[in-house]
Design a protein around this motif. Structure first.
Motif, PDB file in Angstrom:
ATOM      1  N   HIS B  39       0.843  -1.211   0.000  1.00 47.38           N
ATOM      2  CA  HIS B  39       0.000   0.000   0.000  1.00 47.38           C
ATOM      3  C   HIS B  39       0.868   1.246   0.000  1.00 47.38           C
ATOM      4  O   HIS B  39       0.682   2.169  -0.802  1.00 47.38           O
ATOM      5  CB  HIS B  39      -0.917   0.022   1.235  1.00 47.38           C
ATOM      6  CG  HIS B  39      -1.919  -1.082   1.268  1.00 47.38           C
ATOM      7  ND1 HIS B  39      -3.142  -0.981   0.663  1.00 47.38           N
ATOM      8  CD2 HIS B  39      -1.866  -2.302   1.838  1.00 47.38           C
ATOM      9  CE1 HIS B  39      -3.814  -2.116   0.857  1.00 47.38           C
ATOM     10  NE2 HIS B  39      -3.056  -2.922   1.573  1.00 47.38           N
ATOM     11  N   THR B  91      -1.246   2.992   4.729  1.00 45.26           N
ATOM     12  CA  THR B  91      -2.415   3.278   3.917  1.00 45.26           C
ATOM     13  C   THR B  91      -3.582   2.530   4.537  1.00 45.26           C
ATOM     14  O   THR B  91      -3.409   1.446   5.076  1.00 45.26           O
ATOM     15  CB  THR B  91      -2.205   2.797   2.467  1.00 45.26           C
ATOM     16  OG1 THR B  91      -1.121   3.519   1.914  1.00 45.26           O
ATOM     17  CG2 THR B  91      -3.444   3.011   1.628  1.00 45.26           C
ATOM     18  N   LEU B  98      -4.923  -4.738  -3.689  1.00 46.51           N
ATOM     19  CA  LEU B  98      -3.567  -4.788  -3.178  1.00 46.51           C
ATOM     20  C   LEU B  98      -3.320  -6.027  -2.330  1.00 46.51           C
ATOM     21  O   LEU B  98      -2.240  -6.190  -1.783  1.00 46.51           O
ATOM     22  CB  LEU B  98      -3.258  -3.529  -2.360  1.00 46.51           C
ATOM     23  CG  LEU B  98      -3.139  -2.258  -3.195  1.00 46.51           C
ATOM     24  CD1 LEU B  98      -2.925  -1.053  -2.294  1.00 46.51           C
ATOM     25  CD2 LEU B  98      -1.992  -2.368  -4.173  1.00 46.51           C
TER      26      LEU B  98
END
Lengths: 241, 181
Positions: B39, B91, B98
């Motif tokens: 991330h 994040t 992801l």
């Protein structure tokens, strides 16, 4: 040494998530650049008045209170891709936006503030034509000068021949008489620019589909701004829609 | 195309996209090795390319783009680590895009990853840039805004510490999170 590389390679052997696509990355970058430019323009508006005041004071210190300000009339133009002139005769000029675009086209190391609040913008309009000038106070670490960009929509087509020809000069003379100028044509990324120099400064003219853009430069305090750089600004500045 | 840095807006955008497609993955991998989180690696890569886009006209030589991008990435990484809100989660998690699949072979990679992540971040950055990104001592010093002597000493200490960590059976995945705080 190779051990470290092997370790890194092995760590990266695990499947990675998909990458952000290039269009998305570009869009985010462009948005960021626009935001930064807006901030610059906004802050510049506040600073411009101070700079102009300083400029005026400097003129007084020179002992020449009557020294003419850098010419604010149209000087010269350069047109790259025959974009049409914006319909500012109908909508009114968006000089703030154009100031931002102009600032983005400056070469590296040149800072700018819109010369708002004084004579930063002027527009002359008629039923189907106009001339609208936007000015920036451009500075480097060594000095500053006044960059003027004037969009003229006169409804005439771009010249097809020599941009230094007498007919072209005559067309521009209505807006920017520069009779004794040295004229040359500089091509930037395929965009022909009429570039002229006089004792007062330099001018680059880019022709649009139905008008032209004049960018001229009046150095105040020895700021280097070559005619090539000026032509590049004229060629690359985005014409608002 | 005209002189680098003086292209038209459209040409710049084309060059920018081409550069991202050519080097974006490598830069993101570098970011991942630095931070250990996909991330954050994605964020750092975007930051690097955004700053690269802003500076595109100022970069005189195309062959320096890569070096410039890595420098921006590194500084963004070091800056990010200074942000207090980054000490918890790089994040907001939850993006399925992801998520990374795991396999039985991950144990070794996880151990290696854990060892790398336990290095101090500047020391880790020196090793990654020197030996994975193949940057010279001078280039790393420039990117990190430090001296070549510091890079050399950090390299030696980093290698020694990494060897020690790899021999430490206590290194595991849980240590990653701790080391990143």
């Amino acid at each position: 040494m190779n051990d470290v590389k092997d370790i890194c390679d092995r760590i990266l052997e695990r499947p990675a998530p998909p990458m952000r696509d290039s269009e998305r990355v570009l869009t985010i970058a462009q948005r960021s650049a626009r935001r930064q430019a807006r901030i610059t323009v906004t802050m510049g508006g506040l600073v411009a008045a101070a700079i102009v005041a300083i400029t005026a004071a400097a003129g007084t210190l020179d002992g020449a209170p009557g020294t003419p300000r850098p010419a604010v009339l149209l000087t010269s133009v350069a047109s790259p891709s025959l974009s049409p002139a914006p319909d500012w005769e109908k909508t009114g000029p968006d000089t703030a936006r154009f100031a931002q675009l102009l600032a983005e086209a400056l070469p590296a190391g040149y800072r700018s503030q819109p010369a708002f609040g004084t004579h930063g913008t002027d527009t002359w309009t008629s039923a189907d034509s106009y001339a609208s000038r936007t000015q920036l106070v451009v500075s480097t670490g060594k000095g500053q000068g006044m960059l003027s960009a004037t969009v003229v929509k006169d409804g005439a087509a771009a010249p097809s021949g020599d941009l230094c020809a007498a007919a072209v000069t005559a067309r521009l003379d209505a807006y920017n008489p520069d009779g004794d100028a040295n004229c040359q044509v500089i091509t930037i990324d395929g965009v022909p620019i009429r570039a002229t120099t006089t004792a007062k400064g330099s001018t680059a003219t880019r022709f649009l589909a139905d008008g032209f853009l004049i960018v001229d430069w009046h150095p105040s305090w020895q700021v280097p701004f070559t005619i090539q750089q000026l032509a590049t600004v004229a060629a690359t500045v985005q014409i608002p829609e | 195309m005209g002189l680098p840095g003086w292209g038209s807006r459209r040409a710049i955008e084309g060059d920018f996209v081409a550069f991202y497609r050519a080097r974006g993955a490598h830069l993101r991998n570098t970011a991942y090795l630095l931070c250990g989180d996909w991330h954050l690696a994605e964020d750092l890569t975007q930051i690097a390319f955004t700053k690269l886009y802003r500076a595109w006209r100022r970069i005189d030589r195309r062959d320096t783009l890569d070096q410039y991008a890595r420098k921006v990435l590194l500084r963004a990484f070091l800056d990010e680590r200074r942000h207090p809100w980054r000490r918890e989660y790089p994040t907001e998690p939850g993006s399925a895009a992801l998520d990374v699949a795991t396999s039985d072979d991950d144990a070794t990679e996880s151990r290696l990853h854990a060892a790398l992540m336990r290095l101090p971040r500047r020391r880790r950055a020196v090793l990654v840039l020197r030996f994975w990104a193949d940057m010279s001592v001078d280039q790393v010093a420039d990117a990190m805004n430090t001296t070549t002597g510091t890079v050399k000493s950090q390299t030696a200490r980093g290698l020694a510490q990494l060897r020690e960590l790899l021999n430490d059976t206590r290194v595991d995945c849980d240590s990653i999170e701790e080391s990143m705080r």
